[in-house]
Scaffold this motif. Structure first.
Motif, PDB file in Angstrom:
ATOM      1  N   UNK A 196      59.301  78.781 -24.779  1.00 13.45           N
ATOM      2  CA  UNK A 196      59.864  80.068 -25.187  1.00 13.45           C
ATOM      3  C   UNK A 196      58.809  80.995 -25.770  1.00 13.45           C
ATOM      4  N   UNK A 197      57.757  80.430 -26.403  1.00 16.32           N
ATOM      5  CA  UNK A 197      56.715  81.267 -26.997  1.00 16.32           C
ATOM      6  C   UNK A 197      56.024  82.126 -25.943  1.00 16.32           C
ATOM      7  N   UNK A 198      55.891  81.611 -24.754  1.00 16.16           N
ATOM      8  CA  UNK A 198      55.269  82.379 -23.673  1.00 16.16           C
ATOM      9  C   UNK A 198      56.218  83.473 -23.195  1.00 16.16           C
ATOM     10  N   UNK A 234      36.490  81.875 -26.531  1.00 16.36           N
ATOM     11  CA  UNK A 234      37.072  80.685 -27.155  1.00 16.36           C
ATOM     12  C   UNK A 234      35.995  79.646 -27.442  1.00 16.36           C
ATOM     13  N   UNK A 235      36.403  78.574 -28.105  1.00 13.17           N
ATOM     14  CA  UNK A 235      35.545  77.403 -28.228  1.00 13.17           C
ATOM     15  C   UNK A 235      35.571  76.643 -26.903  1.00 13.17           C
ATOM     16  N   UNK A 236      34.669  75.688 -26.772  1.00 12.12           N
ATOM     17  CA  UNK A 236      34.603  74.918 -25.529  1.00 12.12           C
ATOM     18  C   UNK A 236      34.105  73.509 -25.814  1.00 12.12           C
ATOM     19  N   UNK A 237      34.342  72.619 -24.859  1.00 12.42           N
ATOM     20  CA  UNK A 237      33.821  71.261 -24.981  1.00 12.42           C
ATOM     21  C   UNK A 237      32.937  70.966 -23.782  1.00 12.42           C
ATOM     22  N   UNK A 256      39.759  77.727 -30.734  1.00 13.82           N
ATOM     23  CA  UNK A 256      40.356  76.556 -30.081  1.00 13.82           C
ATOM     24  C   UNK A 256      39.518  76.198 -28.865  1.00 13.82           C
ATOM     25  N   UNK A 257      39.467  74.921 -28.544  1.00 14.59           N
ATOM     26  CA  UNK A 257      38.792  74.492 -27.323  1.00 14.59           C
ATOM     27  C   UNK A 257      39.715  74.797 -26.147  1.00 14.59           C
ATOM     28  N   UNK A 299      46.714  81.417 -25.016  1.00 12.95           N
ATOM     29  CA  UNK A 299      46.034  81.660 -26.297  1.00 12.95           C
ATOM     30  C   UNK A 299      45.183  82.922 -26.232  1.00 12.95           C
ATOM     31  N   UNK A 300      44.535  83.142 -25.118  1.00 15.15           N
ATOM     32  CA  UNK A 300      43.673  84.321 -24.995  1.00 15.15           C
ATOM     33  C   UNK A 300      44.493  85.607 -24.960  1.00 15.15           C
TER      34      UNK A 300
END
Length: 789
Positions: free
Chosen positions: A267-269, A393-396, A469-470, A378-379
């Motif tokens: 629902x958030x989307x 964003x962060x990344x791994x 966030x990653x 998120x973006x």
């Protein structure tokens, strides 16, 4: 069991129904002894595991007529037969007959599924099995498994194989391998939309859930409304899309239909106030097939459905690439593909992808990397909330099998850190109109085209948002610059040229030189003015003979005119009067005649050549800067790391040191960068600015935290503080922290009370993700920071 009892048991099996069932299972050769025995911590000592299985079932049934959840502890006879699942779905009140035999004799003829990972109808559609040639498990063993056919919506064999390429030779046993090894890992998923770690957080300490999280979710979790991933709500999905399909699994429906129809998984989307289309640009050239498939899937299974994927094959010599791209293009209308007739390089291919794009925002993805399922959501959420035209964003960094090697916890936008290296890298989202306004993808910077783009974007952007966030997985391969910096020397040179071009566009008179690390650069600024600088040297009473002399500082300054003022605590506090360190420094600063002030702490024995020239050149060129501080080295070493502070150390001196050091330790002591707290052992600032801010508060902070307080007041004016590693003061020994003096403890308490709100909001240049990564709750870190704990 004695030999006589074994013989008796076998004879009994032969003459009753269990005996007949035993012979059926043995004849079909579907019992997997190794898999069955893997359920036991201590290996079963039996010459006939199938016999042991039947006997164990009979004994278990005798003791558990209405077993309930205990069924989930039963050992299974085959990777694609889940006893618990079969009983829960078809015999909730119990089954006297051996369930595996029941399925092989009757269940499959009724179209029943033997496990979450085998759905007869799905298998019928994907294979040559039609039911006339016998049970589907035998057909799968002989035909489906060798082709790596996925016999259920809940197991995507190709997804799993692409993510774990070391299993390529075991493709015909891939589900078995997952059940025996991958599922127990707690992190490996057979689906793009299932997050085992997240799901296990919702379950109690449950052995069945830990043994196979997804199977447990399908059996029990979905019915209980538990989520398979953070952004998939089965109750919401059912309410919105499956009201008339009560027996349809929300997750199965989403995987087979909802993904392609653009359904909202959460629902958030759906409730986002603004849902712009995001065009993800992917240049492709001779990509590893597995990595390319994983890359494309990572976009297809985005929780945020308003995207388009623009793939451009840059004339790959691998002819299979075109087939792969065409296949994906046919699966979803949001996937677009273009083919270059000539190789134009990564910049040219990205530019073509940008021309194909119709989205309001553009995102950039490499062909062997992947987005997390929540990335675009998120973006978009970030740009909606901030109005930023650029976000990252962060990344791994992940290995060839997708395992996490490291995480890049990035700060909020840090302009000077970007001028030393491209710390932003991935994932980047840019408003399409703004992208075209700044000239799109530049030419001549292949290998550093993303650095060039970020430099141009940052020059004109009013705000660059950071999502801590990653959201991006960067693939580490032997040919990747993420692992081997020597693989692309041309990329380092391209980055150097991109940085020089950026300085020229901004009218900054400076030179870009190589740093000691590949892909890192140093800017040397040229001064056009030489205002007088007053150098204030502080000497502690107990160390009044130690420290750098004025003569030594002047000889290595590389700058004039200077004046030197030595504030000796022992000399200044003769007689009955005793003034604090802060008061003495404040008096010296106000009595100085220079336009700028340098502060030096006690104990320094050496300083780098041209130190004042570097600090002044850096400070004078940027009106946004209010202070510049240097690097403190302890006998040539960096000293202890404050990347993650020791929260058990509550001493005031440790707190003061950590507060000034955390960000520069996290973002790299070797990198120039904006920081929130200045280090008063080596710093430069304008005297008039110091006075406008009211100077140091010697009443509240007589000894320890006056500079920290002044730094935060400076930040509130909009001015910034820059740390430079190119000015290094060498200290001979560290001052031990020890127990707090009462006065210092009072300073810390007053500082935390006064700056409570700002401290709780967090340091924009310190990413608390690094704290969470160490298993430290963020609340505990904030309590340490603010003194609330």
């Amino acid at each position: 069991m004695t030999l006589l009892n074994k013989i008796y048991a076998r004879l009994r099996l032969i003459v009753d129904r269990d005996g007949r069932d035993y012979l059926v299972v043995r004849r079909l050769q579907l019992f997997d002894s190794e898999y069955y025995l893997s359920f036991f911590a201590t290996p079963e000592n039996t010459a006939d595991p199938l016999l042991a299985y039947f006997l164990r079932w009979r004994e278990w049934y005798k003791n558990n007529r209405f077993p309930g959840a205990a069924r989930c502890q039963l050992p299974d006879p085959h990777p694609l037969f889940d006893t618990c699942y079969y009983l829960l779905n078809h015999f909730p009140h119990g089954l006297k007959r051996n369930p595996f035999a029941h399925y092989l004799v009757k269940g499959w003829k009724r179209g029943w599924a033997p496990s979450p990972y085998f759905d007869p109808e799905t298998y019928r559609q994907r294979s040559s099995w039609d039911g006339r040639t016998g049970n589907p498990l035998s057909h799968y063993r002989d035909h489906g498994a060798p082709q790596a056919i996925s016999p259920s919506p809940f197991f995507d064999a190709h997804w799993y194989l692409d993510r774990t390429p070391v299993l390529a030779d075991a493709r015909e046993w891939i589900i078995r391998h997952y059940k025996m090894y991958g599922a127990k890992d707690g992190r490996k998923s057979p689906l793009p939309v299932f997050d085992p770690s997240y799901y296990l957080q919702q379950t109690e300490d449950n052995e069945a859930a830990r043994r196979d999280p997804l199977a447990h979710y399908v059996r029990l979790g979905e019915k209980n409304g538990q989520r398979p991933a953070e952004l998939f709500d089965p109750r919401y999905y059912r309410q919105r899309y499956l009201r008339k399909k009560k027996h349809c699994s929300p997750l199965a429906h989403y995987l087979s239909h909802g993904v392609y129809l653009g359904h909202y998984p959460d629902e958030r989307i759906a409730s986002l106030s603004r849902k712009p289309r995001v065009s993800v640009l992917v240049p492709v050239y001779n990509a590893d097939h597995r990595h390319l498939n994983t890359c494309i899937r990572s976009v297809l299974y985005q929780a945020y459905p308003y995207w388009e994927l623009c793939l451009v094959d840059d004339c790959s010599t691998d002819t299979a690439i075109k087939t792969i791209l065409a296949d994906w293009e046919g699966r979803d209308q949001r996937i677009k593909v273009a083919y270059h007739k000539e190789n134009t390089g990564i910049s040219g291919a990205t530019a073509t992808a940008a021309e194909m794009a119709t989205g309001e925002y553009l995102g950039f993805l490499d062909h062997d990397d992947a987005l997390t399922p929540d990335c675009l959501y998120r973006m978009v959420q970030a740009v909606n909330e901030t109005g930023a035209v650029v976000a990252y964003s962060d990344e791994s960094l992940v290995g060839d099998d997708g395992s996490q090697l490291s995480v890049s916890h990035k700060p909020a936008f840090n302009r000077h850190l970007l001028l030393s290296h491209n710390y932003i890298t991935h994932f980047v989202l840019i408003e399409a109109h703004y992208f075209r306004k700044i000239g799109g993808i530049g030419s001549g910077f292949d290998g550093a085209q993303d650095f060039d783009l970020m430099l141009r974007a940052a020059e004109a952007a009013n705000h660059v948002a950071h999502v801590p966030r990653v959201l991006y997985h960067w693939r580490a391969t032997e040919s990747s610059s993420s692992v081997n910096h020597d693989t692309k020397p041309y990329a380092h040179d391209a980055g150097k040229r991109a940085l020089a071009a950026s300085l020229k566009r901004q009218g900054i008179d400076a030179e870009v030189v190589d740093n000691h690390l590949t892909f890192y650069y140093r800017i040397t600024y040229k001064r056009k003015e030489n205002p007088k600088v007053s150098v204030v040297i502080w000497r502690e009473a107990e160390h009044h003979r130690a420290g750098i002399t004025a003569e030594h500082l002047l000889g290595r300054a590389g700058y004039e005119p200077c004046e030197f003022l030595v504030v000796d605590q022992a000399t200044e506090n003769r007689g009955d009067e005793s003034r604090s360190k802060t008061v003495l420094l404040d008096e010296a600063i106000r009595a100085s005649s220079g336009e700028y002030i340098v502060l030096f702490g006690y104990g320094g024995s050496e300083i780098s050549e041209g130190w004042l020239d570097v600090m002044a050149g850096t400070l004078f060129h940027d009106d946004n800067l209010g202070a510049v501080c240097g690097c403190v080295s302890w006998a040539g070493e960096d000293g202890p790391s404050y990347t993650v502070p020791d929260l058990d150390d509550r001493s005031s001196r440790y707190y003061a040191e950590a507060l000034a050091s955390m960000t520069r330790h996290l973002n790299g002591l070797h990198n120039p960068q904006l920081v929130r707290c200045c280090d008063w052992r080596c710093c430069l600032f304008e005297k008039s600015l110091y006075e406008r801010l009211g100077g140091f508060d010697g009443h509240r902070y007589p000894q320890l935290l006056a500079m920290h307080d002044w730094s935060l007041r400076l930040m509130q004016t909009g001015k910034q503080i820059l740390y430079t590693p190119y000015v290094t003061v060498t200290m001979e020994e560290r001052e031990p922290f020890g127990d707090d003096a009462a006065a210092e403890s009072g300073e810390k308490r007053r500082f935390q009370e006064h700056w409570q709100q700002m401290l709780r909001q967090g340091d924009p240049f310190y990413n608390t993700g690094v704290v969470l990564e160490q298993g430290i709750p963020e609340a505990r870190f904030l309590d340490w920071l603010t003194g609330a704990g």
